[in-house]
Scaffold this motif. Structure first.
Motif, mmCIF file in Angstrom:
data_model
loop_
_atom_site.group_PDB
_atom_site.id
_atom_site.type_symbol
_atom_site.label_atom_id
_atom_site.label_comp_id
_atom_site.label_asym_id
_atom_site.label_seq_id
_atom_site.Cartn_x
_atom_site.Cartn_y
_atom_site.Cartn_z
ATOM 1 N N TYR A 132 -20.225 25.635 -14.486
ATOM 2 C CA TYR A 132 -19.608 25.535 -13.154
ATOM 3 C C TYR A 132 -18.100 25.323 -13.295
ATOM 4 O O TYR A 132 -17.627 24.731 -14.271
ATOM 5 N N GLU A 170 -14.285 22.587 -9.493
ATOM 6 C CA GLU A 170 -14.537 22.355 -8.058
ATOM 7 C C GLU A 170 -16.042 22.259 -7.797
ATOM 8 O O GLU A 170 -16.503 21.389 -7.068
ATOM 9 N N ALA A 171 -16.802 23.167 -8.411
ATOM 10 C CA ALA A 171 -18.251 23.167 -8.187
ATOM 11 C C ALA A 171 -18.882 21.899 -8.775
ATOM 12 O O ALA A 171 -19.816 21.335 -8.196
ATOM 13 N N ASP A 210 -18.124 19.110 -6.457
ATOM 14 C CA ASP A 210 -18.964 19.264 -5.282
ATOM 15 C C ASP A 210 -20.368 18.707 -5.552
ATOM 16 O O ASP A 210 -20.948 18.001 -4.731
ATOM 17 N N ASN A 268 -20.108 14.953 -5.637
ATOM 18 C CA ASN A 268 -19.949 14.415 -4.281
ATOM 19 C C ASN A 268 -21.279 14.360 -3.543
ATOM 20 O O ASN A 268 -21.591 13.381 -2.872
ATOM 21 N N ARG A 269 -22.068 15.425 -3.693
ATOM 22 C CA ARG A 269 -23.371 15.454 -3.007
ATOM 23 C C ARG A 269 -24.281 14.350 -3.534
ATOM 24 O O ARG A 269 -24.926 13.625 -2.786
ATOM 25 N N SER A 276 -16.418 11.350 -0.985
ATOM 26 C CA SER A 276 -16.202 12.062 -2.248
ATOM 27 C C SER A 276 -15.742 11.084 -3.330
ATOM 28 O O SER A 276 -15.441 9.921 -3.038
#
Ligand SMILES: [Zn+2]
Length: 467
Positions: A48, A51-52, A55, A58-59, A91
């Protein structure tokens, strides 16, 4: 990434894949874990973009915080007390608003830190003796274990590991007192593992292990660096040839420069240092692709921050404390947990192409950082490397050592001396230590017959009792 390993035959690939799905898939079904799905997902997420990956973190973070505030009394109170709600933590940067969790808090608030739905997570109870000698009891989800192993498994794949490759493992467990359970024996057989205990490692046992490992002809080796160095030494001095090992993984203790050299020489392959904790979930693994020996923080497992004593983030090149948020422990969430270990952040990207954050060095326990008169500290790793540089240049000089700082700052160096040891060495040891801590500190050198390892089989080379 298979390194320089030859292309596997169809039969080899089939065997590896069958073992993985049948054996580990079966274990997943039996104990309700998700090792195989975790591994498959990790094999994808390692490529990844940054950024991915953020992300993904964060999730996972939002779900964990929601759970902690709703179901864990300790966090419900902590958030309420400072007027913070679960929605405020959206985040990774928002984490800075959440108070730090200390080892003492875990000790004192075991029940309040346990989630009200802990039973359905089939948690594992762990108790570590730790460097302070006060045991830390805590829970972690059974699935954490599967996730942790999947992360390690993926890192072995970076060196070309395939299920069923022969491995020699030296563990801290004392098998003599605990016995070996049936499922563990089956696992060893299927995984083709030779498992040895480092519990009472002495020269005789090191030689026995060296012989056993040479005979077993493993492709991978894993264990505490002190145990592997002892075995490596026995191999070299008894000319026990070992070819075909692709990598040695060191874990559980600070790896010193001398140990790395000795192990690489004896096993004729590179050493990969691996740092991992169950309490907090931090996983920091050395990458085979990096010529600079960089480590990767494994971002899918935990959020790792490197912080100064005042709580601000350390800059690249600066040592700071590893503070970890376990993204998979719901039974007893560890959010911003102070590990007591130091690491140095790196700003360079690794040449492997993975966009994981990188770490330059693991510097060991804060408790092993020796204090100078002016209040500054020199880390245990710097001191042990300097010490080993000194004794390395002499034949059969020091077999074992431990540098102990007392509460009054004075330092006692315990050495198990070899035939090449004499008074000039004592003097040189003092000079070396003084060059790092300053002449104002009393340094004494004491020759002892042996230095025992701690109960869990781990060795420490520098210990400071200075507050
Ligand atoms: Zn890398």
């Amino acid at each position: 990434m298979n390194g320089n390993r030859s292309v596997p035959s169809r039969a080899e690939r089939l065997r590896a894949s069958a073992t993985l799905h049948v054996f580990y898939g079966g274990i997943d079904l039996m104990v309700g874990s998700r090792f195989v799905p975790h591994l498959r997902s990790l094999e994808r997420s390692q490529w990844y973009s940054r950024e991915a990956l953020l992300d993904l973190q964060n999730r996972k973070l939002r779900a964990l915080i929601r759970h902690a505030v709703d179901r864990v009394p300790y966090y419900e109170r902590a958030f309420h007390g400072i007027g913070l709600s679960a929605e405020d933590i959206h985040s990774v940067p928002d984490l800075a608003n959440v108070p730090i969790l200390t080892r003492e808090s875990v000790q004192n608030h075991f029940h309040d830190l346990t989630s009200d739905d802990w039973r359905r997570r089939h948690p594992v109870v762990n108790a570590t003796s730790g460097s302070t000698g006060v045991p830390l009891k805590y829970l972690f989800d059974r699935d954490c274990v599967a996730m942790g192993w999947a992360c390690l498994f993926r890192s072995w794949e970076w060196d070309g590991y395939r299920m069923g490759d022969r491995r020699a493992l030296i563990r801290g467990t004392d098998f003599a007192s605990k016995g070996t359970p049936l499922h563990e024996r089956i696992r060893r057989h299927v995984e083709r593992n030779l498992v040895l205990s480092s519990h009472a490692m002495g020269p005789t046992q090191a030689l026995q292990y060296a012989r056993a490992i040479s005979e077993f002809r493993p492709t991978y080796v894993r264990g505490h660096p002190s145990a592997l160095a002892a075995v490596g030494k026995a191999m070299l001095s008894n000319a026990l040839a070992l070819g075909g090992v692709r990598a040695v993984y060191t874990t559980g203790e600070q790896l010193t420069a001398r140990q790395r050299m000795l192990i690489e020489q004896a096993f004729r392959c590179p050493v990969r240092d691996q740092y991992g904790l169950n309490d907090g979930g931090a996983l920091i693994l050395q990458c085979p692709a990096s010529d600079a020996g960089l480590y990767h923080i494994i971002p899918e497992r935990a959020i790792v921050e490197i912080l100064r004593p005042d709580g601000t983030p350390a800059s690249p090149g600066e040592a700071g404390e590893i503070v970890s948020t376990d993204l998979h422990n719901y039974a007893m969430p560890f959010i911003r947990y102070r590990t007591g270990d130091l690491a140095v952040m790196e700003d360079q990207q690794c040449s492997c192409g993975r966009e994981f954050p990188t770490i330059r060095r693991i510097e060991g326990r804060i408790i092993s950082a020796v204090k100078r008169r002016d209040g500054t500290r020199v880390t245990g790793l710097v001191l042990s490397d300097a010490f080993e540089q000194l004794v390395l240049t002499r034949q059969d000089c020091v077999h074992q050592y431990c540098i102990v700082q007392n509460a009054d700052l004075s330092i006692r160096v315990l050495v198990v001396a070899g035939r090449g040891y004499d008074d000039t060495v004592t003097n040189d040891i003092k000079q070396t230590i003084w060059s790092h801590v300053g002449k104002g500190i009393d340094v004494g050198v004491e020759r002892v017959p042996e230095i025992p390892a701690s109960r869990n089989g781990k060795r420490r080379y520098v210990v400071s009792h200075a507050a």
